[in-house]
Design a protein around this motif. Structure first.
Motif, PDB file in Angstrom:
ATOM      1  N   TYR A  78       0.723  -1.264  -0.320  1.00 12.45           N
ATOM      2  CA  TYR A  78       0.160  -0.008   0.282  1.00 12.45           C
ATOM      3  C   TYR A  78       0.630   0.868  -0.315  1.00 12.45           C
ATOM      4  O   TYR A  78       0.603   2.361  -0.750  1.00 12.45           O
ATOM      5  CB  TYR A  78      -1.040   0.084   1.252  1.00 12.45           C
ATOM      6  CG  TYR A  78      -1.587   0.773   1.675  1.00 12.45           C
ATOM      7  CD1 TYR A  78      -2.545   1.231   0.982  1.00 12.45           C
ATOM      8  CD2 TYR A  78      -1.035   1.975   2.387  1.00 12.45           C
ATOM      9  CE1 TYR A  78      -2.902   2.833   1.394  1.00 12.45           C
ATOM     10  CE2 TYR A  78      -1.439   3.193   2.867  1.00 12.45           C
ATOM     11  CZ  TYR A  78      -2.607   3.849   1.958  1.00 12.45           C
ATOM     12  OH  TYR A  78      -2.572   5.248   2.439  1.00 12.45           O
ATOM     13  N   VAL A 134       2.952   2.074  -3.313  1.00 12.76           N
ATOM     14  CA  VAL A 134       1.792   2.779  -5.175  1.00 12.76           C
ATOM     15  C   VAL A 134       1.476   4.512  -4.284  1.00 12.76           C
ATOM     16  O   VAL A 134       1.208   4.773  -4.952  1.00 12.76           O
ATOM     17  CB  VAL A 134       0.727   1.846  -4.942  1.00 12.76           C
ATOM     18  CG1 VAL A 134       0.388   2.117  -5.915  1.00 12.76           C
ATOM     19  CG2 VAL A 134       1.420   0.192  -5.794  1.00 12.76           C
ATOM     20  N   TYR A 188      -5.240  -1.644  -1.726  1.00  9.09           N
ATOM     21  CA  TYR A 188      -5.225  -1.112  -2.433  1.00  9.09           C
ATOM     22  C   TYR A 188      -6.159  -0.597  -2.716  1.00  9.09           C
ATOM     23  O   TYR A 188      -6.423   1.255  -2.780  1.00  9.09           O
ATOM     24  CB  TYR A 188      -4.705  -0.899  -4.198  1.00  9.09           C
ATOM     25  CG  TYR A 188      -3.294  -2.271  -4.311  1.00  9.09           C
ATOM     26  CD1 TYR A 188      -1.547  -1.356  -3.499  1.00  9.09           C
ATOM     27  CD2 TYR A 188      -3.067  -3.325  -5.028  1.00  9.09           C
ATOM     28  CE1 TYR A 188      -0.873  -1.985  -3.525  1.00  9.09           C
ATOM     29  CE2 TYR A 188      -2.014  -3.960  -4.368  1.00  9.09           C
ATOM     30  CZ  TYR A 188      -0.494  -3.252  -4.201  1.00  9.09           C
ATOM     31  OH  TYR A 188       0.529  -4.119  -4.190  1.00  9.09           O
ATOM     32  N   SER A 204      -6.830   6.073  -1.228  1.00  8.45           N
ATOM     33  CA  SER A 204      -5.994   4.785  -1.451  1.00  8.45           C
ATOM     34  C   SER A 204      -5.532   4.877  -3.293  1.00  8.45           C
ATOM     35  O   SER A 204      -5.983   5.288  -3.396  1.00  8.45           O
ATOM     36  CB  SER A 204      -7.948   3.715  -2.075  1.00  8.45           C
ATOM     37  OG  SER A 204      -8.537   3.442  -1.076  1.00  8.45           O
ATOM     38  N   PRO A 205      -4.511   4.032  -3.394  1.00  8.65           N
ATOM     39  CA  PRO A 205      -3.778   3.964  -4.082  1.00  8.65           C
ATOM     40  C   PRO A 205      -4.504   3.750  -5.485  1.00  8.65           C
ATOM     41  O   PRO A 205      -4.111   4.716  -6.445  1.00  8.65           O
ATOM     42  CB  PRO A 205      -2.077   2.455  -3.356  1.00  8.65           C
ATOM     43  CG  PRO A 205      -2.554   2.509  -2.429  1.00  8.65           C
ATOM     44  CD  PRO A 205      -4.228   3.247  -2.215  1.00  8.65           C
ATOM     45  N   LEU A 206      -5.921   2.797  -5.491  1.00 11.13           N
ATOM     46  CA  LEU A 206      -6.473   2.091  -6.983  1.00 11.13           C
ATOM     47  C   LEU A 206      -7.274   4.185  -7.053  1.00 11.13           C
ATOM     48  O   LEU A 206      -7.074   3.672  -8.495  1.00 11.13           O
ATOM     49  CB  LEU A 206      -7.342   1.749  -6.125  1.00 11.13           C
ATOM     50  CG  LEU A 206      -8.331   0.938  -7.278  1.00 11.13           C
ATOM     51  CD1 LEU A 206      -7.579   0.212  -8.536  1.00 11.13           C
ATOM     52  CD2 LEU A 206      -8.962  -0.215  -7.143  1.00 11.13           C
ATOM     53  N   HIS A 221      -7.132  -6.848  -6.347  1.00 14.47           N
ATOM     54  CA  HIS A 221      -6.956  -5.229  -5.584  1.00 14.47           C
ATOM     55  C   HIS A 221      -5.473  -4.793  -6.738  1.00 14.47           C
ATOM     56  O   HIS A 221      -5.639  -4.180  -7.434  1.00 14.47           O
ATOM     57  CB  HIS A 221      -6.540  -5.089  -4.501  1.00 14.47           C
ATOM     58  CG  HIS A 221      -7.429  -5.018  -3.388  1.00 14.47           C
ATOM     59  ND1 HIS A 221      -7.747  -3.841  -2.087  1.00 14.47           N
ATOM     60  CD2 HIS A 221      -8.916  -5.076  -3.863  1.00 14.47           C
ATOM     61  CE1 HIS A 221      -8.647  -3.677  -1.807  1.00 14.47           C
ATOM     62  NE2 HIS A 221      -9.659  -4.070  -2.071  1.00 14.47           N
ATOM     63  N   LEU A 224      -5.533  -2.311  -9.581  1.00 10.48           N
ATOM     64  CA  LEU A 224      -4.525  -1.739  -9.775  1.00 10.48           C
ATOM     65  C   LEU A 224      -3.616  -1.664 -11.269  1.00 10.48           C
ATOM     66  O   LEU A 224      -3.452  -0.249 -12.142  1.00 10.48           O
ATOM     67  CB  LEU A 224      -3.743  -2.129  -8.465  1.00 10.48           C
ATOM     68  CG  LEU A 224      -2.517  -1.038  -8.591  1.00 10.48           C
ATOM     69  CD1 LEU A 224      -2.771   0.156  -7.486  1.00 10.48           C
ATOM     70  CD2 LEU A 224      -1.300  -1.596  -7.273  1.00 10.48           C
TER      71      LEU A 224
END
Length: 163
Positions: free
Chosen positions: A5, A8, A28, A66-68, A93, A97
Motif C-alpha cells: 500500500y 504505491v 490498494y 487509496s492508491p487505486l 485489488h 491496480l
C-alpha cells in the motif's frame, strides 16, 4: 499489506521523488474492503484511525487515501507482486491496480504468484520473487549489463510469468 500500500501511495503522492517501486501484496482500495479486511479489523481500525468505512464521509476519506484512486499520478515504474490465494489483501485489488496502470500508461510489471497467500512461504517462490525484484531493479535503475543478463536468465528459468 502496508508495505505494498505504502509503496504505491508514495509513488502517487511524490511522483518525482522515487525512481521505481516494488509493491508486494498490498491493499490498494481501502474503502472497497468493507466486506473482508475491514470487517475483520474494523474495531481496531476505527479505534486507531477514527474512521469507519460504513459511513459515507469516512468512505470519501478512505478513497482519497487509496492508491487505486490516485494511480494516475504515478510516473515511476512499479513492479506489482501478489499471491493468487491471498486472503488478507485480495488478489483482485492487484488486478484492478494493474488495469488502471495500463489505462494511464504507467510503466509496470505484474507478477501473479500461484499457490501463495499473503506472505510467500514456498522456498522456490521466495527465490523466484527475489530474482524478479533483482531483475526489475537492475532493468529500472541501470547497472552492470552482464549482471542484468545473469539475473534475467535466472529469473526466466525460475519464473516464466514475468512480463
Amino acid at each position: 499489506s502496508y508495505g505494498g500500500y505504502a509503496t504505491v501511495a508514495l509513488l502517487a503522492k511524490y511522483p518525482n521523488l522515487f525512481k521505481c517501486g516494488i509493491a508486494i501484496s498490498g491493499l490498494y482500495d481501502l474503502a472497497g474492503e468493507i466486506g473482508s479486511y475491514f470487517e475483520r479489523y474494523r474495531n481496531v481500525y476505527a479505534f486507531c484511525k477514527g474512521l469507519d468505512p460504513l459511513y459515507a464521509k469516512d468512505r470519501e476519506t478512505l478513497n482519497l487515501q487509496s492508491p487505486l484512486h490516485t494511480v494516475s499520478q504515478i510516473t515511476a515504474p512499479c513492479l506489482v507482486i501478489h499471491g493468487k490465494e491471498d486472503d488478507n489483501c485480495p488478489y483482485q485489488h492487484a488486478l484492478e491496480l494493474v488495469k488502471k496502470m495500463k489505462q494511464y500508461s504507467i510503466p509496470h510489471a505484474f507478477v501473479s504468484v500461484e499457490h501463495e497467500e499473503h506472505g510467500f512461504a514456498r522456498p522456490n517462490n521466495l527465490r523466484a520473487v527475489g530474482a524478479i525484484c533483482d531483475f526489475f531493479l537492475h532493468r529500472t535503475l541501470g547497472g552492470n549489463r552482464s549482471e542484468e543478463r545473469r539475473v534475467g536468465k535466472e529469473c526466466r528459468s525460475r519464473w516464466s510469468p514475468y512480463h
